[in-house]
Scaffold this active site. Sequence first.
Site, mmCIF file in Angstrom:
data_model
loop_
_atom_site.group_PDB
_atom_site.id
_atom_site.type_symbol
_atom_site.label_atom_id
_atom_site.label_comp_id
_atom_site.label_asym_id
_atom_site.label_seq_id
_atom_site.Cartn_x
_atom_site.Cartn_y
_atom_site.Cartn_z
ATOM 1 N N PHE A 99 70.120 -8.486 73.068
ATOM 2 C CA PHE A 99 71.246 -8.276 74.000
ATOM 3 C C PHE A 99 72.457 -9.137 73.650
ATOM 4 O O PHE A 99 73.522 -8.963 74.219
ATOM 5 C CB PHE A 99 70.807 -8.662 75.435
ATOM 6 C CG PHE A 99 70.698 -10.153 75.619
ATOM 7 C CD1 PHE A 99 69.598 -10.844 75.156
ATOM 8 C CD2 PHE A 99 71.733 -10.884 76.207
ATOM 9 C CE1 PHE A 99 69.502 -12.234 75.291
ATOM 10 C CE2 PHE A 99 71.648 -12.264 76.347
ATOM 11 C CZ PHE A 99 70.521 -12.943 75.878
ATOM 12 N N THR A 135 61.823 -3.758 71.067
ATOM 13 C CA THR A 135 62.908 -4.604 71.582
ATOM 14 C C THR A 135 62.995 -4.446 73.101
ATOM 15 O O THR A 135 64.023 -4.747 73.690
ATOM 16 C CB THR A 135 64.277 -4.240 70.947
ATOM 17 O OG1 THR A 135 64.553 -2.873 71.224
ATOM 18 C CG2 THR A 135 64.295 -4.490 69.454
ATOM 19 N N ARG A 142 60.058 -4.843 76.115
ATOM 20 C CA ARG A 142 59.374 -5.938 76.802
ATOM 21 C C ARG A 142 58.055 -6.189 76.091
ATOM 22 O O ARG A 142 57.358 -5.242 75.702
ATOM 23 C CB ARG A 142 59.103 -5.610 78.281
ATOM 24 C CG ARG A 142 60.323 -5.737 79.186
ATOM 25 C CD ARG A 142 60.793 -7.183 79.361
ATOM 26 N NE ARG A 142 61.948 -7.288 80.236
ATOM 27 C CZ ARG A 142 63.213 -7.260 79.838
ATOM 28 N NH1 ARG A 142 63.501 -7.115 78.558
ATOM 29 N NH2 ARG A 142 64.202 -7.380 80.703
ATOM 30 N N LYS A 198 69.166 4.899 77.946
ATOM 31 C CA LYS A 198 70.439 4.539 77.304
ATOM 32 C C LYS A 198 70.217 3.980 75.894
ATOM 33 O O LYS A 198 70.820 4.450 74.928
ATOM 34 C CB LYS A 198 71.177 3.504 78.169
ATOM 35 C CG LYS A 198 71.644 4.069 79.497
ATOM 36 C CD LYS A 198 72.406 3.052 80.316
ATOM 37 C CE LYS A 198 71.570 1.960 80.926
ATOM 38 N NZ LYS A 198 70.563 2.387 81.909
ATOM 39 N N ILE A 199 69.347 2.970 75.790
ATOM 40 C CA ILE A 199 69.166 2.303 74.492
ATOM 41 C C ILE A 199 68.445 3.228 73.513
ATOM 42 O O ILE A 199 68.884 3.411 72.364
ATOM 43 C CB ILE A 199 68.405 0.962 74.668
ATOM 44 C CG1 ILE A 199 69.248 -0.011 75.491
ATOM 45 C CG2 ILE A 199 68.044 0.356 73.312
ATOM 46 C CD1 ILE A 199 68.523 -1.264 75.957
ATOM 47 N N GLU A 232 56.145 -14.707 75.759
ATOM 48 C CA GLU A 232 57.387 -15.343 75.282
ATOM 49 C C GLU A 232 57.919 -16.417 76.226
ATOM 50 O O GLU A 232 58.672 -17.298 75.805
ATOM 51 C CB GLU A 232 58.471 -14.284 75.021
ATOM 52 C CG GLU A 232 59.028 -13.633 76.274
ATOM 53 C CD GLU A 232 60.135 -12.640 75.965
ATOM 54 O OE1 GLU A 232 59.952 -11.802 75.074
ATOM 55 O OE2 GLU A 232 61.187 -12.718 76.634
ATOM 56 N N HIS A 269 64.100 -12.709 71.525
ATOM 57 C CA HIS A 269 64.768 -11.978 72.617
ATOM 58 C C HIS A 269 66.295 -12.097 72.521
ATOM 59 O O HIS A 269 66.957 -12.533 73.461
ATOM 60 C CB HIS A 269 64.271 -12.460 73.980
ATOM 61 C CG HIS A 269 64.333 -11.405 75.034
ATOM 62 N ND1 HIS A 269 63.340 -11.179 75.946
ATOM 63 C CD2 HIS A 269 65.294 -10.479 75.320
ATOM 64 C CE1 HIS A 269 63.678 -10.191 76.752
ATOM 65 N NE2 HIS A 269 64.874 -9.744 76.390
ATOM 66 N N GLN A 270 66.820 -11.722 71.372
ATOM 67 C CA GLN A 270 68.251 -11.879 71.147
ATOM 68 C C GLN A 270 69.000 -10.550 71.025
ATOM 69 O O GLN A 270 70.212 -10.544 70.793
ATOM 70 C CB GLN A 270 68.511 -12.717 69.884
ATOM 71 C CG GLN A 270 68.239 -11.983 68.564
ATOM 72 C CD GLN A 270 68.727 -12.743 67.356
ATOM 73 O OE1 GLN A 270 67.988 -13.511 66.765
ATOM 74 N NE2 GLN A 270 69.965 -12.535 66.957
HETATM 75 P P1 NAD Z 1 66.973 3.016 80.739
HETATM 76 O O1 NAD Z 1 66.536 2.913 82.160
HETATM 77 O O2 NAD Z 1 68.273 3.648 80.433
HETATM 78 O O3 NAD Z 1 65.839 3.788 79.909
HETATM 79 C C1 NAD Z 1 64.480 3.584 80.079
HETATM 80 C C2 NAD Z 1 63.781 4.911 79.830
HETATM 81 O O4 NAD Z 1 62.358 4.711 79.915
HETATM 82 C C3 NAD Z 1 64.129 5.983 80.878
HETATM 83 O O5 NAD Z 1 64.543 7.173 80.238
HETATM 84 C C4 NAD Z 1 62.829 6.168 81.649
HETATM 85 O O6 NAD Z 1 62.643 7.501 82.130
HETATM 86 C C5 NAD Z 1 61.808 5.829 80.576
HETATM 87 N N1 NAD Z 1 60.486 5.570 81.116
HETATM 88 C C6 NAD Z 1 60.158 5.042 82.326
HETATM 89 N N2 NAD Z 1 58.816 5.022 82.461
HETATM 90 C C7 NAD Z 1 58.305 5.550 81.327
HETATM 91 C C8 NAD Z 1 56.987 5.795 80.873
HETATM 92 N N3 NAD Z 1 55.916 5.511 81.642
HETATM 93 N N4 NAD Z 1 56.813 6.344 79.653
HETATM 94 C C9 NAD Z 1 57.895 6.648 78.873
HETATM 95 N N5 NAD Z 1 59.161 6.446 79.260
HETATM 96 C C10 NAD Z 1 59.363 5.899 80.468
HETATM 97 O O7 NAD Z 1 66.885 1.523 80.169
HETATM 98 P P2 NAD Z 1 67.613 0.956 78.870
HETATM 99 O O8 NAD Z 1 68.897 0.342 79.260
HETATM 100 O O9 NAD Z 1 67.575 1.973 77.788
HETATM 101 O O10 NAD Z 1 66.623 -0.253 78.526
HETATM 102 C C11 NAD Z 1 65.311 -0.013 78.030
HETATM 103 C C12 NAD Z 1 64.521 -1.305 78.057
HETATM 104 O O11 NAD Z 1 65.074 -2.221 77.118
HETATM 105 C C13 NAD Z 1 64.600 -2.075 79.398
HETATM 106 O O12 NAD Z 1 63.596 -1.641 80.269
HETATM 107 C C14 NAD Z 1 64.400 -3.509 79.000
HETATM 108 O O13 NAD Z 1 63.039 -3.852 79.192
HETATM 109 C C15 NAD Z 1 64.722 -3.538 77.512
HETATM 110 N N6 NAD Z 1 65.849 -4.436 77.180
HETATM 111 C C16 NAD Z 1 65.655 -5.392 76.222
HETATM 112 C C17 NAD Z 1 66.708 -6.228 75.857
HETATM 113 C C18 NAD Z 1 66.590 -7.264 74.763
HETATM 114 O O14 NAD Z 1 67.462 -8.139 74.658
HETATM 115 N N7 NAD Z 1 65.579 -7.228 73.931
HETATM 116 C C19 NAD Z 1 67.942 -6.087 76.513
HETATM 117 C C20 NAD Z 1 68.104 -5.088 77.463
HETATM 118 C C21 NAD Z 1 67.052 -4.259 77.804
#
Ligand code: NAD
Length: 334
Positions: free
Chosen positions: A301, A235, A237, A156-157, A266, A298-299
């Site tokens: 979101f 952004t 982990r 998604k992101i 963190e 970690h802001q």
């Molecule tokens: P999502 O599940 O929609 O997308 C994650 C993608 O990573 C998927 O397409 C998945 O197939 C892929 N993936 C899984 N294993 C993989 C690998 N080994 N190699 C390559 N790709 C792989 O998740 P999202 O909503 O897009 O969120 C992504 C990440 O953002 C989350 O996992 C979370 O850690 C992080 N996040 C950070 C914040 C923040 O405030 N900084 C907030 C929300 C999420």
Amino acid sequence: MKIAVFSTKPYDQESLDRTNTELNSQLEFEYFDTRLTPQTAFLAKGCQAVCVFVNDQVDKKTLEILASQGVKLVTLRCTGFNNVDLVAAKQLGIKVTRVTYYSPYSVAEFTVGLMLMLNRKLYRAYNRVRDDNFSLDGLLGFDFHGKTVGIVGTGKIGTIVGEIMVGFGCHLLGYDKYENDDFKNLKNSSYVTLPELLNKSDVISLHCPLFPETKYLINPTTIGQMKPGAMLINTSRGALIDTKAAIEGIKAGQIGCLGIDVYEQEDELFFEDLSGTIIQDDVFQLLQSFPNVVITSHQAFFTREALADISNATIENIMDFAAGKPLTHEVSAK
Ligand code: NAD
């Protein structure tokens, strides 16, 4: 139903209380500003559920204490669940739920903000002008237009980051375990292997979850595969990047600039005001001493929309659990 909410900030309390009232869910939240750890787990006594965030320590020891006090549900108010021992939770009969969806625009837009800030050195420019220093030396950036942006994790992101960067006129390279049609359908996008993405991208942005297989995805080998001087953004982990290797990459000029909203250690730092203390983390201190590194706490979101989505989803998870309904947003060990 009574829920112990850990790592509570005023904005969490406000958001959960507002949603609780709006949905008339009548949940009884007990708020604690401390992190959940084996030392603080006793605070959940008398609660059937605990509500936790990214840096709470939901390991085997914590879960055993929670289980012995009658806790049956751990509900995360975030998407990532790398801080939960799912195997132990399953063995102890504790269900785990998370927020599977909240405004991905919050994180995607912030990611692009980091890219712009680093490229055009806005952080330096801001400080200079406040100091009546109007020189442009050292502020030279580049046009994003025509550059290649590599997205690791096109969920998604990652896909929204790609969509925004297409607006800048960028080419997109994606790497993912599973291809996503929404990413494929973006203009000028293609899927490649990770080494090819690293080798061809001017900007590399990490958006895959933290799993054992993705820990230190950015390490001495993969840094060596990067285009010299590339911009690296994380952004997702912290532990996706081997921070010590990144420091060496920056010193060697292989990493041109680094923007991170997450950091592998963190949990000792982020979300707290430590401005009056001596930071003991030398790696972090060294990293933030570089002029081409921007770190935020970690802001990504943190938008009104995302907080409302998180509260809604968290309360929905708890209500489903309380009603004995199937848990749509459950995560469990295989
Ligand atoms: P999502 O599940 O929609 O997308 C994650 C993608 O990573 C998927 O397409 C998945 O197939 C892929 N993936 C899984 N294993 C993989 C690998 N080994 N190699 C390559 N790709 C792989 O998740 P999202 O909503 O897009 O969120 C992504 C990440 O953002 C989350 O996992 C979370 O850690 C992080 N996040 C950070 C914040 C923040 O405030 N900084 C907030 C929300 C999420």
